[in-house]
Every structure is written in structure tokens, then in C-alpha cells.
Design a protein around this motif. Structure first.
Motif, mmCIF file in Angstrom:
data_model
loop_
_atom_site.group_PDB
_atom_site.id
_atom_site.type_symbol
_atom_site.label_atom_id
_atom_site.label_comp_id
_atom_site.label_asym_id
_atom_site.label_seq_id
_atom_site.Cartn_x
_atom_site.Cartn_y
_atom_site.Cartn_z
ATOM 1 N N THR A 109 0.838 -1.198 0.000
ATOM 2 C CA THR A 109 0.000 0.000 0.000
ATOM 3 C C THR A 109 0.875 1.250 0.000
ATOM 4 N N ARG A 110 1.981 1.177 0.736
ATOM 5 C CA ARG A 110 2.851 2.356 0.839
ATOM 6 C C ARG A 110 3.549 2.697 -0.475
ATOM 7 N N ILE A 111 4.119 1.701 -1.142
ATOM 8 C CA ILE A 111 4.983 2.075 -2.279
ATOM 9 C C ILE A 111 4.409 1.804 -3.672
ATOM 10 N N CYS A 112 3.382 0.965 -3.779
ATOM 11 C CA CYS A 112 2.981 0.550 -5.132
ATOM 12 C C CYS A 112 1.977 1.499 -5.789
ATOM 13 N N ASP A 113 2.205 1.775 -7.069
ATOM 14 C CA ASP A 113 1.257 2.571 -7.844
ATOM 15 C C ASP A 113 0.149 1.683 -8.369
ATOM 16 N N GLU A 114 0.496 0.427 -8.596
ATOM 17 C CA GLU A 114 -0.456 -0.502 -9.186
ATOM 18 C C GLU A 114 -0.183 -1.889 -8.619
ATOM 19 N N VAL A 115 -1.231 -2.701 -8.548
ATOM 20 C CA VAL A 115 -1.062 -4.040 -8.003
ATOM 21 C C VAL A 115 -1.625 -5.073 -8.982
ATOM 22 N N ILE A 116 -0.851 -6.129 -9.192
ATOM 23 C CA ILE A 116 -1.342 -7.247 -10.006
ATOM 24 C C ILE A 116 -1.515 -8.439 -9.065
ATOM 25 N N PHE A 117 -2.706 -9.000 -9.029
ATOM 26 C CA PHE A 117 -2.975 -10.180 -8.201
ATOM 27 C C PHE A 117 -2.919 -11.432 -9.047
ATOM 28 N N LEU A 118 -2.091 -12.348 -8.633
ATOM 29 C CA LEU A 118 -1.961 -13.596 -9.359
ATOM 30 C C LEU A 118 -2.543 -14.721 -8.509
ATOM 31 N N ASP A 119 -3.264 -15.640 -9.132
ATOM 32 C CA ASP A 119 -3.740 -16.812 -8.406
ATOM 33 C C ASP A 119 -3.798 -17.983 -9.366
ATOM 34 N N HIS A 120 -3.267 -19.114 -8.957
ATOM 35 C CA HIS A 120 -3.197 -20.287 -9.838
ATOM 36 C C HIS A 120 -2.686 -19.915 -11.220
ATOM 37 N N GLY A 121 -1.651 -19.096 -11.266
ATOM 38 C CA GLY A 121 -0.998 -18.769 -12.535
ATOM 39 C C GLY A 121 -1.719 -17.771 -13.407
ATOM 40 N N LYS A 122 -2.852 -17.238 -12.919
ATOM 41 C CA LYS A 122 -3.614 -16.281 -13.735
ATOM 42 C C LYS A 122 -3.725 -14.941 -13.023
#
Ligand code: ADP
Ligand code: MG
Length: 310
Positions: A199-212
Motif C-alpha cells: 500500500t505504501r509504495i505501489c502505484d499498481e497491483v497485479i494479483f496472481l492466483d493459480h498462474g492467472k
């Protein structure tokens, strides 16, 4: 036009019949910090290893600075770097020797000064003459962070770099990252299990689950997807009325202490609940609203995926 540093298209990795990374596509713009999140086994490390060429990809394409990684590997690797809590440098030589070897590989000018400055920042000057093998995991991570900054990289891939660091060194690491981002437009792909860091440093977040990729947004955008906040109220007596009112509203609630109630509620309904309770004669003495955090998003995605609802 945005300056895209890294572009990944339909990246796949199979280990035998098992597909660890299942056709992911994303890009990382210059000067941005992109968080790469997901439960254990989601495929984060495998992806980062493919991005470094340590693991071969099954299919898909990777390009850096507009150049294909397959055909421009050597020039690209000079402009990027990697840090992790897990990778190891050469065990049998000293910290200083390790860092000199990498400086020579990266053709760093004035490397003595550079190594000293970076080690000073991470408070490891006293370890120069220790063998890498004899360091604690936190000390190793710090040496790895120094190594990752030696060639003034434009992009650093970081795989849980803070996993074994003390809170103060973690804070120093994040502060340095913020400084490099601001002063040198440093770009990062950053994996961590610590949601406060993300939350502090990221401009964007990508969530990965089971390779997707299952979600991709700003940290704020992601937390907004979790509608339920927690409303914590201190009240005077009248528990019966309070229960009756909350039951009528079909609210989920609990009593952590006799005069405290915690209600799980959509953020926008909070004023209505507070108003309704005081109208029914419940005397509220304190109000606290706990907004959803990235941690809640993480849990929601991890749980709902299991039930195929997300
Ligand atoms: P993460 O870093 O997100 O925790 P990994 O990328 O390490 O996940 O692993 C993704 C999946 O791929 C896991 O199920 C893991 O067991 C599997 N995996 C990773 N490396 C190998 C390998 N060399 N051979 C077989 N399976 C592997
Ligand atoms: Mg991993």
C-alpha cells in the motif's frame, strides 16, 4: 506516449503437465512501482525467473525497453537487476569480494565508492570481510539489495526482498526505493506478503492466483472493491435494543466486550446505522470505522477463488 519498460504477453510456464503460469499479460511503465501479489504457489517467483531468463518460458513474449528479451538478452540484463530474500551469492567468498565481482560484471565505474555508499545505507559495512555463508538471512538480503543497485538499474525485479528483514531495515529499504523512484525514476516489479508495504509504495497491483491474473488496479481501487468496513461502537447499556435493531437490519455483528459492538457493514450504510441506533435510544459513546485494507482484498480473492465466486 507512456514509456513502457517491461511488456509481457501471454506468458506461460509448464512444469511437465502442471501449468504454473497460465497466459499472463501486463506491462510496467517507467517510474512506476508495480506490486506482484498472490498466495503461495500462485506463480510469482516462476514469472520473475522467466523475466530474468533463469527459467525458460514455455510460450509467450517478454520485451524490455521495446526490445525482445530472447534476442537482446545481454544488453537488457545490463540495464535491469534482481533482489530477493532467497537468492544466494557466492557462499565461500566475502561480502566485499561478492560485490566487487558483480561490479566488474556490470562494469561499474568507481565501484569502491559505490559499494561503500550502498553498504553504509544498509548498515552492513562491518560485514565486508565476512564470508557470505556466515551471514544471517537478513544480512544476506541486505547484501542482495546492495548488489541489485550496483549497476544503477532502470528496473529492479524484487521477489520478497523484505521477507527476512527487521522492521527498521525494511523501512530503510522502502525509503531508499521511494528516493530512487523520485530522483532516478526507478521502476520496480515488487513481490511482498506485507500489505502495508504494498500500500505504501505501489502505484499498481497485479494479483496472481493459480498462474492467472485475477485482479489489477491501484491499491485504492482494489480496497474499494471490498465493500464491507467494520464499524466499532462503544455504547451505554440497552444491548437488547441494539441487538434488535441490528437484527432487523440483517447486520453481521459481534460483541468483543460487553459495551462494544463491531458491525460489518457497507461503508455507505454507516451513517444510517449510527442514526438509526441513536433514534432507537442506544447511547453511543465512541465510534471507530475500520476501512478495508489490501489485506482484506487479498483474503477475499484467496477465499472466493476457492469457491469460484470472484
Ligand atoms: P509463488 O512464488 O507465487 O509462491 P512459485 O512461482 O514459486 O509460486 O510456484 C508456482 C507453482 O509452480 C507452485 O505450485 C510450485 O510448486 C510450482 N513449481 C515451481 N517451480 C517448480 C519446478 N521447478 N518444478 C515443478 N513445479 C514447480
Ligand atoms: Mg515465490
Amino acid at each position: 506516449m507512456t514509456d513502457v519498460i517491461l511488456k509481457v504477453e501471454n506468458l506461460v510456464k509448464n512444469f511437465g503437465k502442471f501449468r504454473a503460469v497460465d497466459g499472463i499479460s501486463f506491462s510496467v511503465p517507467r517510474g512506476k512501482i508495480v506490486g506482484f501479489l498472490g498466495p503461495n504457489g500462485a506463480g510469482k517467483t516462476t514469472t520473475i525467473h522467466m523475466l530474468l531468463g533463469v527459467t525458460s518460458k514455455t510460450s509467450g513474449s517478454i520485451s524490455y525497453f521495446g526490445d525482445n528479451f530472447d534476442t537482446h538478452r545481454e544488453t537488457i540484463l545490463k540495464r535491469i537487476n534482481f533482489a530477493s530474500a532467497f537468492n544466494t551469492l557466492q557462499n565461500r567468498i566475502t561480502v566485499w569480494e561478492n560485490l566487487v565481482v558483480f561490479s566488474l560484471l556490470y562494469e561499474v565505474r568507481n565501484y569502491t565508492k559505490k559499494i561503500e555508499e550502498l553498504c553504509n545505507h544498509f548498515e552492513i559495512e562491518s560485514l565486508f570481510h565476512k564470508r557470505y555463508n556466515d551471514l544471517s538471512s537478513g544480512q544476506r538480503t541486505r547484501v542482495n539489495l546492495v548488489k541489485s543497485l550496483l549497476n544503477d538499474p532502470e528496473l529492479i525485479l524484487m521477489d520478497e526482498p523484505t521477507a527476512s528483514l527487521d522492521p527498521d531495515i525494511t523501512d530503510k529499504t522502502l525509503t531508499l526505493i521511494e528516493k530512487l523512484k523520485k530522483e532516478k525514476n526507478l521502476t520496480l516489479l515488487y513481490t511482498s506478503h506485507n500489505m502495508d508495504e504494498i500500500t505504501r509504495i505501489c502505484d499498481e497491483v497485479i494479483f496472481l492466483d493459480h498462474g492467472k491474473i485475477v485482479a489489477q488496479d491501484t491499491p485504492l481501487g482494489l480496497t474499494k472493491r471490498v465493500k464491507n468496513a467494520e464499524l466499532r461502537l462503544e455504547f451505554d447499556g440497552k444491548e437488547k435494543i441494539l441487538k434488535k435493531y441490528l437484527n432487523e437490519k440483517k447486520s453481521v455483528f459481534s460483541f468483543p466486550n460487553p459495551n462494544t459492538v463491531v458491525v460489518k457493514v457497507e461503508e455507505k450504510k454507516i451513517p444510517e446505522i449510527i442514526f438509526g441506533l441513536s433514534q432507537s435510544g442506544v447511547w453511543i459513546t465512541d465510534i471507530e470505522v475500520i476501512k478495508p485494507s489490501l489485506e482484506d482484498v487479498f483474503l477475499q480473492i484467496a477465499r472466493s477463488k476457492k469457491h469460484d465466486k470472484y
